[in-house]
Design a protein around this motif. Structure first.
Motif, PDB file in Angstrom:
ATOM      1  N   GLU A   2      41.217  36.674  45.575  1.00 57.90           N
ATOM      2  CA  GLU A   2      41.151  37.835  44.699  1.00 57.90           C
ATOM      3  C   GLU A   2      41.919  37.605  43.407  1.00 57.90           C
ATOM      4  OE1 GLU A   2      44.742  38.216  47.252  1.00 57.90           O
ATOM      5  OE2 GLU A   2      42.615  37.953  47.693  1.00 57.90           O
ATOM      6  N   ASN A   3      41.471  38.323  42.370  1.00 57.67           N
ATOM      7  CA  ASN A   3      42.139  38.276  41.069  1.00 57.67           C
ATOM      8  C   ASN A   3      42.927  39.566  40.907  1.00 57.67           C
ATOM      9  OD1 ASN A   3      42.849  38.339  38.327  1.00 57.67           O
ATOM     10  ND2 ASN A   3      41.030  37.181  37.730  1.00 57.67           N
ATOM     11  N   LEU A   4      44.248  39.482  40.964  1.00 58.71           N
ATOM     12  CA  LEU A   4      45.084  40.678  40.941  1.00 58.71           C
ATOM     13  C   LEU A   4      45.041  41.402  39.613  1.00 58.71           C
ATOM     14  CD1 LEU A   4      48.293  39.546  42.891  1.00 58.71           C
ATOM     15  CD2 LEU A   4      46.099  40.329  43.761  1.00 58.71           C
ATOM     16  N   ALA A   5      44.593  40.717  38.566  1.00 61.46           N
ATOM     17  CA  ALA A   5      44.545  41.331  37.239  1.00 61.46           C
ATOM     18  C   ALA A   5      43.155  41.862  36.893  1.00 61.46           C
ATOM     19  CB  ALA A   5      44.983  40.323  36.177  1.00 61.46           C
ATOM     20  N   ASP A   7      40.390  42.553  39.797  1.00 60.33           N
ATOM     21  CA  ASP A   7      39.655  43.181  40.897  1.00 60.33           C
ATOM     22  C   ASP A   7      39.957  44.671  41.017  1.00 60.33           C
ATOM     23  OD1 ASP A   7      38.603  40.736  41.363  1.00 60.33           O
ATOM     24  OD2 ASP A   7      39.666  40.344  43.233  1.00 60.33           O
ATOM     25  N   ASN A   8      39.105  45.365  41.774  1.00 61.79           N
ATOM     26  CA  ASN A   8      39.227  46.805  41.976  1.00 61.79           C
ATOM     27  C   ASN A   8      40.606  47.173  42.523  1.00 61.79           C
ATOM     28  OD1 ASN A   8      38.895  49.257  44.045  1.00 61.79           O
ATOM     29  ND2 ASN A   8      37.423  49.511  42.376  1.00 61.79           N
ATOM     30  N   ILE A   9      41.280  48.095  41.854  1.00 62.89           N
ATOM     31  CA  ILE A   9      42.655  48.446  42.208  1.00 62.89           C
ATOM     32  C   ILE A   9      42.745  49.070  43.598  1.00 62.89           C
ATOM     33  CG2 ILE A   9      44.571  50.011  41.632  1.00 62.89           C
ATOM     34  CD1 ILE A   9      43.887  49.521  38.676  1.00 62.89           C
ATOM     35  N   SER A  10      41.822  49.955  43.914  1.00 69.09           N
ATOM     36  CA  SER A  10      41.867  50.634  45.215  1.00 69.09           C
ATOM     37  C   SER A  10      41.742  49.634  46.363  1.00 69.09           C
ATOM     38  CB  SER A  10      40.746  51.669  45.306  1.00 69.09           C
ATOM     39  OG  SER A  10      40.914  52.670  44.328  1.00 69.09           O
ATOM     40  N   LYS A  11      40.817  48.678  46.209  1.00 72.16           N
ATOM     41  CA  LYS A  11      40.639  47.661  47.254  1.00 72.16           C
ATOM     42  C   LYS A  11      41.874  46.772  47.389  1.00 72.16           C
ATOM     43  CE  LYS A  11      35.581  47.390  47.031  1.00 72.16           C
ATOM     44  NZ  LYS A  11      34.401  46.532  46.735  1.00 72.16           N
ATOM     45  N   LEU A  12      42.473  46.430  46.255  1.00 74.17           N
ATOM     46  CA  LEU A  12      43.687  45.609  46.289  1.00 74.17           C
ATOM     47  C   LEU A  12      44.844  46.365  46.941  1.00 74.17           C
ATOM     48  CD1 LEU A  12      43.593  43.991  42.722  1.00 74.17           C
ATOM     49  CD2 LEU A  12      43.290  42.806  44.900  1.00 74.17           C
ATOM     50  N   LEU A  13      44.959  47.662  46.625  1.00 71.68           N
ATOM     51  CA  LEU A  13      46.016  48.470  47.232  1.00 71.68           C
ATOM     52  C   LEU A  13      45.878  48.507  48.751  1.00 71.68           C
ATOM     53  CD1 LEU A  13      46.541  51.574  44.891  1.00 71.68           C
ATOM     54  CD2 LEU A  13      48.290  49.945  45.645  1.00 71.68           C
ATOM     55  N   VAL A  14      44.654  48.683  49.201  1.00 67.45           N
ATOM     56  CA  VAL A  14      44.401  48.715  50.643  1.00 67.45           C
ATOM     57  C   VAL A  14      44.748  47.373  51.272  1.00 67.45           C
ATOM     58  CG1 VAL A  14      42.602  48.871  52.408  1.00 67.45           C
ATOM     59  CG2 VAL A  14      42.635  50.512  50.519  1.00 67.45           C
ATOM     60  N   LYS A  15      44.255  46.287  50.664  1.00 71.35           N
ATOM     61  CA  LYS A  15      44.463  44.954  51.231  1.00 71.35           C
ATOM     62  C   LYS A  15      45.937  44.587  51.307  1.00 71.35           C
ATOM     63  CE  LYS A  15      43.116  40.111  50.890  1.00 71.35           C
ATOM     64  NZ  LYS A  15      42.231  39.117  50.270  1.00 71.35           N
TER      65      LYS A  15
END
Length: 452
Positions: A2-5, A7-15
């Motif tokens: 994933e690209n932290l800068a 990718d979708n913020i909600s999905k990153l928060l969950v992951k």
């Protein structure tokens, strides 16, 4: 990857938050199990859980040393592994283990010798001292294996195996569900049985983590030649450890202060009621602490990449999620209070005090997302002074003066009201700090774009 800068913020928060949330819930379960079974002891449950409440400041102080050394050690080990210095990382691992062994031994000896004096200082009475002493004497005897096993479990994460670290926590928490009723009720050990069950789980953690670093498939090895204190490594560990240590000490001090006011205005059962209410409060707060860990990684990365708009969005989405979750918790505790209180006690008198106190104490539950996540935001962007100030704001800077004044005016009701009053003021101040910081970062971002 994933690209932290981007990718979708909600999905990153969950992951990034879910593993931490699970770990926090497991920790909460560990504490809740002891309190729930102790509170259900027929005939003595009310005073037993009050006795347990008396031990919380001491429990926190012991944990402060364990957490601090674990954090200091794990951070330094990660740095050395990142720079390819495996031998130095192993020396650090040995020093962490040695520090925890020595610290655990000192805690055990001092605690057992002065146990009565310590417990009376922390709010015990003639009614609760026997329960507090029965529980804490066993916990103290297990301090050496508890602290050393805890530090090695933290080092497992630094060694690159966070799943195993979480697995050990989960397995031992589930075993505690079995051991507590077995020793409390089947063997008839009472509150001492709860402590025995906890220490056995700590011993399993110690054996499991020690095996991993000696015979298991670890990257680092715990070698006898490294299990000794070396000035350079001890200083490196303690330099990082000082901040979490101070924060944990503050937490323990708050328990001590609160117990003194509770004992003065409400007696032994008031301490038991607070133990119950804070346990319920933690059920909803622990996932927010887990969310904060996931947010911290994402905010730090995006702030470093100068993605200030994404940084703000991560903060706002995290706070919105926390507000929704905590609001659900508020509604559940408001409309079904007996369901939660009865997990910990069936005593009619204690239940009555709990219900009265919970209605007041948890009225600001939805605001706590701001109080918890705000300081984490400043920590994530490297503004440590603001982070420490805002971390201490709610429970120390505001709470202690408020409870000192309001309890004198309103008595026991004032004790219950002090925390929500501190919560409201803290939320407003943290919110003001966040608005100022976000405006500042947005303005700087616009200036940088104009320059480019």
């Amino acid at each position: 990857m994933e690209n932290l800068a981007k990718d979708n913020i909600s999905k990153l928060l969950v992951k990034y938050s879910i593993p931490a949330i699970v770990a926090m819930l497991v920790t909460c379960l560990y504490n809740t199990v002891d309190r729930a079974f102790i509170g259900s002891m027929e005939g003595v449950g009310a005073y037993a859980i009050s006795g347990l409440g008396v031990t919380m400041p001491l429990f926190t102080l012991i944990g402060a040393f364990g957490i601090a050394v674990s954090v200091g050690g794990s951070t330094n080990i990660s740095i050395k592994l990142g720079s390819g210095e495996k031998e130095e990382a192993e020396k650090l691992l040995g020093n962490v283990f040695a520090l925890e062994l020595i610290g655990g031994f000192v805690v055990m000896v001092v605690g057992l010798v002065f146990i009565d004096d310590i417990l009376y200082l922390f709010g015990a009475s003639e009614n609760t001292i026997v329960y507090a002493k029965d529980y804490m004497s066993v916990i103290l005897m297990g301090a050496v294996i508890n602290l050393s096993g805890f530090s090695l479990n933290g080092a497992i994460r630094a060694d690159g195996n966070p799943k195993l670290s979480a697995t050990i926590m989960i397995v031992c928490s589930l075993l505690n569900l079995v051991f507590d009723p077995l020793f409390i009720f089947y063997f008839g050990f009472g509150i001492k049985g709860a402590a025995i069950g906890t220490v056995i789980c700590q011993f399993i953690t110690f054996l499991w983590t020690t095996y991993y670093f000696t015979k298991g498939k670890s990257n680092l090895k715990l070698r006898m030649k490294n299990i000794r204190l070396q000035k350079k490594h001890v200083i490196a560990i303690l330099t990082i450890a000082i901040t979490p240590f101070c924060l944990e000490i503050v937490t323990g001090s708050i328990h001590l202060v609160t117990n003194k006011f509770l004992q003065g205005y409400g007696g032994d059962l008031a301490i038991g009621a607070m133990t119950t209410i804070t346990s319920i409060n933690l059920m909803f707060l622990m996932p927010i602490y887990g969310l904060s860990q996931g947010m911290q990684t994402l905010i730090a990365y995006n702030f470093g990449a100068k993605e200030y708009v994404r940084t703000k969005k991560i903060l706002l989405q995290g706070m919105f999620a926390a507000f929704v979750f905590l609001s659900i918790g508020f509604l559940l505790t408001r409309f079904f209070p007996n369901m939660f209180v009865n997990i910990f006690t069936k005593d009619a008198e204690l239940e009555k005090i709990c219900l009265e106190g919970m209605k007041i104490y948890l009225m600001t539950l939805p605001l706590l997302g701001v109080c918890v996540l705000g300081p984490i935001y400043f920590q994530s962007i490297g503004k440590i002074k603001q982070s420490i100030f805002l971390t201490l704001l709610r429970q120390v800077i505001l709470f202690i003066p408020i409870i000192s004044i309001v309890s004198k005016i309103l008595g026991m009701k004032g004790v219950w009201m002090s925390q929500p009053m501190a919560d409201v003021l803290a939320a407003l101040i943290v919110g003001a700090f966040l608005i100022k910081e976000i405006k500042s970062s947005t303005k700087n971002n616009e200036i940088e774009k104009e320059v480019v």
